[in-house]
Design an enzyme around this catalytic site. Structure first.
Site, PDB file in Angstrom:
ATOM      1  N   GLN A   1      -0.267 -69.710 110.545  1.00 51.90           N
ATOM      2  CA  GLN A   1       0.024 -68.501 109.777  1.00 51.90           C
ATOM      3  C   GLN A   1       0.101 -67.262 110.667  1.00 51.90           C
ATOM      4  OE1 GLN A   1      -2.329 -70.775 108.920  1.00 51.90           O
ATOM      5  NE2 GLN A   1      -2.573 -70.931 106.713  1.00 51.90           N
TER       6      GLN A   1
ATOM      7  N   ARG B   1       0.116 -67.174  99.372  1.00 51.35           N
ATOM      8  CA  ARG B   1      -1.225 -67.329  99.922  1.00 51.35           C
ATOM      9  C   ARG B   1      -1.772 -65.950 100.250  1.00 51.35           C
ATOM     10  NH1 ARG B   1      -0.056 -65.345 104.121  1.00 51.35           N
ATOM     11  NH2 ARG B   1      -2.227 -65.252 104.708  1.00 51.35           N
ATOM     12  N   GLY B   2      -3.055 -65.909 100.645  1.00 50.72           N
ATOM     13  CA  GLY B   2      -3.723 -64.637 100.842  1.00 50.72           C
ATOM     14  C   GLY B   2      -4.452 -64.276  99.565  1.00 50.72           C
ATOM     15  N   ALA B   3      -5.730 -63.941  99.679  1.00 50.14           N
ATOM     16  CA  ALA B   3      -6.555 -63.762  98.482  1.00 50.14           C
ATOM     17  C   ALA B   3      -5.978 -62.776  97.464  1.00 50.14           C
ATOM     18  CB  ALA B   3      -7.974 -63.344  98.900  1.00 50.14           C
TER      19      ALA B   3
ATOM     20  N   ASP C   1     -11.355 -64.127 102.223  1.00 52.69           N
ATOM     21  CA  ASP C   1     -11.041 -64.804 100.966  1.00 52.69           C
ATOM     22  C   ASP C   1     -12.197 -64.733  99.974  1.00 52.69           C
ATOM     23  OD1 ASP C   1      -8.348 -66.645 101.070  1.00 52.69           O
ATOM     24  OD2 ASP C   1      -9.128 -66.168 103.044  1.00 52.69           O
TER      25      ASP C   1
ATOM     26  N   ASN D   1     -13.244 -66.713 105.615  1.00 57.39           N
ATOM     27  CA  ASN D   1     -11.866 -66.408 105.970  1.00 57.39           C
ATOM     28  C   ASN D   1     -11.265 -67.645 106.635  1.00 57.39           C
ATOM     29  OD1 ASN D   1      -9.675 -64.439 106.046  1.00 57.39           O
ATOM     30  ND2 ASN D   1      -9.918 -64.463 108.271  1.00 57.39           N
ATOM     31  N   LYS D   2     -10.017 -67.545 107.027  1.00 58.82           N
ATOM     32  CA  LYS D   2      -9.324 -68.676 107.626  1.00 58.82           C
ATOM     33  C   LYS D   2     -10.139 -69.311 108.754  1.00 58.82           C
ATOM     34  CE  LYS D   2      -6.194 -70.105 106.588  1.00 58.82           C
ATOM     35  NZ  LYS D   2      -6.002 -71.264 105.658  1.00 58.82           N
TER      36      LYS D   2
END
Length: 347
Positions: A196, A46-48, A237, A247-248
């Site tokens: 996370q 995960r993570g762009a 993201d 973003n999250k």
């Protein structure tokens, strides 16, 4: 950094399974495109930026078993693989940008035979991997200039080495600042519903011996009111051409609170996370995930059976709440509509 989130190893993509951290450190070996799709979907990777690299490696997995020299069949498989990977997650634009980079290899080499295209695509995937390493370090150095002596910072989700190939984005700022000998501390929001921040960010920061304090998401306002937060750093993201940033989920809340308390709020993201084709955050697709991420914790029910659940994975922070955007090309400040185009290559 000693964390290798994703790496190409013996014709497979080796990934740290982030769903197991911090209790277990395990690798997943993706040997076909289907396993990579599921790794992205279930957040094992995960993570762009890391998703962008995973997409490039996913293309290699999808084509590596192709036999023969029938170019039409190869191209059909190649495009089918790209289209399939694009369905894994909708918000992180790096996924689509890196798939487009891989597609460009094919369109720019119309006369190449199948064997040559395979080699060119492998070479491009390794460039994407290496570039992310270099970009992370450069962003970190730019952002480290914002860290002052004894500053207390706050971050959300995980925008570190686990979200990229190397340093990370927002956490990369902290790593660079530490390397330069700066003393500071970090508050990490737990980041519900999948934690996370608690599971991944705290794990990373403690490994790097950075002074870290974990807080529940709903403690952030109280912390700011008491003057314990000097600056906020978050990843991204997708960033629209006007500076609106996805973003999250929970990032928007922090930006609103930061504005109220007069605290600088920074986004840290590479050029590959910008989507200059869209004018504002209203055009960013927001992924909604399964209800059990909210109704259960570690498999244990925490809510009444049958309750309705709203579970967006991301929210959008309007550009007017963002103090600056740290990129590999430097720090971009408002007005974003003008300065994003002037500071970033239009690609």
């Amino acid at each position: 950094m000693s964390i290798e989130t994703i790496k190409w190893v013996k014709n497979s993509a080796r990934i740290i399974d982030q769903t197991k951290l911090p209790n277990k450190f395990e690798y997943i070996y993706c040997r076909d495109v289907e396993s990579m799709w599921h790794a992205i979907k279930r957040l094992s990777v995960r993570g762009a930026p890391a998703i962008g690299v995973a997409a490039a490696f996913g293309v290699l997995l999808g084509i590596q078993k192709f036999k023969g020299q029938d170019k039409l069949k190869f191209l059909k498989l190649f495009h089918k693989t790209c289209d399939y990977l694009a369905t894994s997650r909708p918000t992180a634009v790096n996924l689509f940008n890196m798939l487009n980079v891989m597609r460009t290899v094919v369109t720019c080499n119309p006369l190449a035979e199948v064997a040559s295209l395979k080699k060119l695509l492998f070479h491009q995937a390794m460039i994407i991997f290496k570039t992310d390493q270099e970009v992370c370090r450069t962003m970190g150095d730019h952002g480290a200039k914002l860290i002052k002596k004894n500053m207390s910072c706050l971050t959300v989700c995980n925008a570190g080495a686990l979200a990229t190939v190397d340093y990370g984005t927002a956490l990369g700022v902290f790593y660079s600042a530490k390397k330069k000998g700066k003393k500071f501390s970090v508050y990490s929001c737990e980041t519900r519903p999948l934690l996370q921040g608690a599971r991944l960010t705290c794990w990373e920061l403690l490994r790097q011996k950075i002074d870290t304090t974990l807080i529940c998401d709903n403690m952030a306002a109280s912390l700011m009111a008491k003057g314990k937060v000097d600056s906020i750093f978050a990843g991204a993201d997708r960033i629209a051409s006007n500076g609106d940033t996805a973003n999250k989920i929970g990032t928007y809340m922090l930006a609103v609170l930061a504005k109220h308390h007069g605290i600088p709020f920074y986004i840290v993201a590479p050029r590959s996370t910008f989507d200059l084709a869209i004018k504002s955050g209203r055009q960013i697709p927001i992924e909604e995930r399964k209800s059990d991420e909210v109704t259960h914790f570690a498999g244990v029910p925490t809510a009444p059976k049958g309750v309705k659940v709203y579970n967006p994975a991301f929210d959008v922070t309007p550009a007017n709440l963002i103090t600056g955007i740290v990129t590999e090309y430097g720090i971009i400040y408002p007005p974003y509509v003008k300065n994003i185009y002037e500071n970033l290559p239009n690609r």
